[in-house]
Design an enzyme around this catalytic site. Sequence first.
Site, PDB file in Angstrom:
ATOM      1  N   GLY A  23       0.850  -1.200   0.000  1.00 60.39           N
ATOM      2  CA  GLY A  23       0.000   0.000   0.000  1.00 60.39           C
ATOM      3  C   GLY A  23       0.872   1.231   0.000  1.00 60.39           C
ATOM      4  O   GLY A  23       1.610   1.471   0.960  1.00 60.39           O
ATOM      5  N   ALA A  26      -1.347   6.878   1.922  1.00 60.42           N
ATOM      6  CA  ALA A  26      -1.074   7.709   3.103  1.00 60.42           C
ATOM      7  C   ALA A  26      -0.063   7.069   4.063  1.00 60.42           C
ATOM      8  O   ALA A  26       1.033   7.594   4.278  1.00 60.42           O
ATOM      9  CB  ALA A  26      -2.382   8.024   3.815  1.00 60.42           C
ATOM     10  N   CYS A  58      -8.096  12.254  -0.288  1.00 56.01           N
ATOM     11  CA  CYS A  58      -8.978  13.257   0.304  1.00 56.01           C
ATOM     12  C   CYS A  58      -9.429  14.280  -0.743  1.00 56.01           C
ATOM     13  O   CYS A  58     -10.418  14.983  -0.535  1.00 56.01           O
ATOM     14  CB  CYS A  58      -8.277  13.960   1.456  1.00 56.01           C
ATOM     15  SG  CYS A  58      -7.617  12.781   2.654  1.00 56.01           S
ATOM     16  N   ALA A 130      -8.668   0.788   3.754  1.00 57.58           N
ATOM     17  CA  ALA A 130     -10.004   0.258   4.050  1.00 57.58           C
ATOM     18  C   ALA A 130     -10.831   0.342   2.775  1.00 57.58           C
ATOM     19  O   ALA A 130     -10.710   1.293   2.008  1.00 57.58           O
ATOM     20  CB  ALA A 130     -10.660   1.073   5.165  1.00 57.58           C
ATOM     21  N   SER A 291       1.119  -8.753  15.663  1.00 59.11           N
ATOM     22  CA  SER A 291       1.431  -9.927  16.489  1.00 59.11           C
ATOM     23  C   SER A 291       2.654 -10.683  15.961  1.00 59.11           C
ATOM     24  O   SER A 291       3.177 -11.559  16.640  1.00 59.11           O
ATOM     25  CB  SER A 291       0.218 -10.862  16.556  1.00 59.11           C
ATOM     26  OG  SER A 291      -0.235 -11.161  15.246  1.00 59.11           O
TER      27      SER A 291
END
Length: 567
Positions: A23, A26, A58, A130, A291
């Site tokens: 990704g 941002a 944005c 997301a 984790s």
Amino acid sequence: MSTPGIEVQQSASSARRRVVIVGGVAGGASCAARLRRLDEAVEIVVFDRGPYASFANCGLPYYVGDVIADERALLMASPQMFRTRFDVQIRTETEVTAIDRAARMLTVRDVPTGEVRRERYDVLVLSPGAAPIRPPLPGIDLPGIFAVRSIPDSRRIRDWITARGAKSAVVVGGGFIGLEMVENLVRRDLGVTVLEKLPHVMPPLDPEMAAPVMEHLAQSGVQLHMGDGLARIEQTPDDSLVVVAESGARLPADLVILAIGVRPETDLARAAGLTIGPRGGIVTDAQMRTSDPAIWAVGDAAEVHDVLTGQETVLPLAGPANREGRVAAESIAGRTARFRGVQATSVVGVLGMTVASTGASEKGLVRAGIEGFAKVYLHPGHHASYYPGARPIHLKLLFSVPDGRIVGAQAVGAEGVEKRIDIIAMAIQLGGTVHDLAAAELCYAPQYGAAKDPVNLAGMIAQNVLAGDMPLADWTALDRTDALVVDVREPDEFAKGRLPGAINVPLSRLRERWTELPSDREIWLTCAVGQRAYYATRFLAQHGFRVRNLSGGFGTYRAMRAAGLVS
Ligand code: FAD
């Protein structure tokens, strides 16, 4: 280790520690850039399945609205710039499809060709963002239904509006992205209807604070269809659409925007066995480590700590994503930065109105089972009232009792809104109290603020409550109270609108008429915005009356009534 038929890609120098980032927008891009500034020795590779990395999500609604006319303005940094300036390799149209944690290998797919290969990592950073929620309802994939996440999404919406000569749109969802799309579709001269399942727009706000936003939308010609969910979407014979709500209401549209929220992209992490938290995000520690000690996660996909409720949360906002990326980079470089958690500071512009909030909302506190807080409302001008053009700011401040610690604030108005919320956000961040707001030294000239800035006023009013100088009445008990409601505005103001059952004793005549008031009954005082009622509260309390103040006066009453909290 390699899988039969799949080529294993090695870095040019396999001795270099290899940091791979999934990704490149941002969180991912800020992590890459910061890491390079800290460590020249590592190899940094960023994979993004989309055609662009480091673009301004944005800004996408404003590209639809033609405020940003040139798509290239949305590109913050090119892969070439990342390569030459930072020695970071950005590989777009490259999707990471699996993580082999034991071997520290990724399976990646070249999107245009479908070719699959394996890539090694020493350190992995997940910043996959997301995805817009697309409920599996009948008609959801019809042409003309769009979500807004990428530059191609916005381009498709623009093209659809132009090619179809679209005149109407239904925006499903009245949150940030939904309302930004409303503004920009209105800009394109479309008639817009908002379908929202909640009774009000802007879910982070309390209902009475969303009321002025809804009034403003309605006054701007936007149709609001609240408290009703999406059931299905139908296509008409002439290829336009009808959004059918759960109530059966039929809302025709030339295009539909789905803005009903986002879901952290956790499929990769889940399949790799990383711990996923109760809010559906990837569990991270204060260094943004997952984790698995070799994997960090940042941005919309990561679960983070809400500093006010003490609970874990997912918060799809660009500021936290950038800061989390930076913290992850520091941690990967061996430094000790900590992500402090989030308090959900946000702002949105809606057709000339600004809506901002920070910290917990009242409903959020109730939901989290947090008690022992109070709230005040005020409606000051955004600058000195004597200077032309002052516009009201509707402000709600939540603070804990008795210590006065600030827990949240929401504000709505035309100007100066985000400045006040940013100040309060910083006060919250520093553990500040309402006493700090009252004492804050802020810049002032008449065109910018007031000698007693709205932030000072909010703190002072809250101080009055804490000191017992201004006991508060509960607005929501207005319909069932035995108290006498006394409105201290002037008769001409009272004649234009009043609270149910209120009598009028103007402040200007209170000193001659106070003996008319019953001394054996509690009195609730109100005025236009709360100031005159406060003066009356102090006067009557010192004459032995049991008095309370309806915080924010008639301005708050209108919002409460619009939100259905009082009749
Ligand atoms: P993203 O920026 O979404 O980047 C994730 C990237 O990962 C995507 O490019 C995706 O293609 C890629 N990816 C995902 N999975 C894979 C995979 N398996 N392999 C390769 N690549 C993958 N926030 C604000 O604070 N203020 C605003 O005004 C605001 N406006 C917004 C307007 C819109 C229309 C949208 C969509 C968002 C807005 N946001 C705003 C939210 C903000 O953009 C996000 O919070 C922020 O971009 C999250 O950063 P991220 O790095 O987590 O994910």
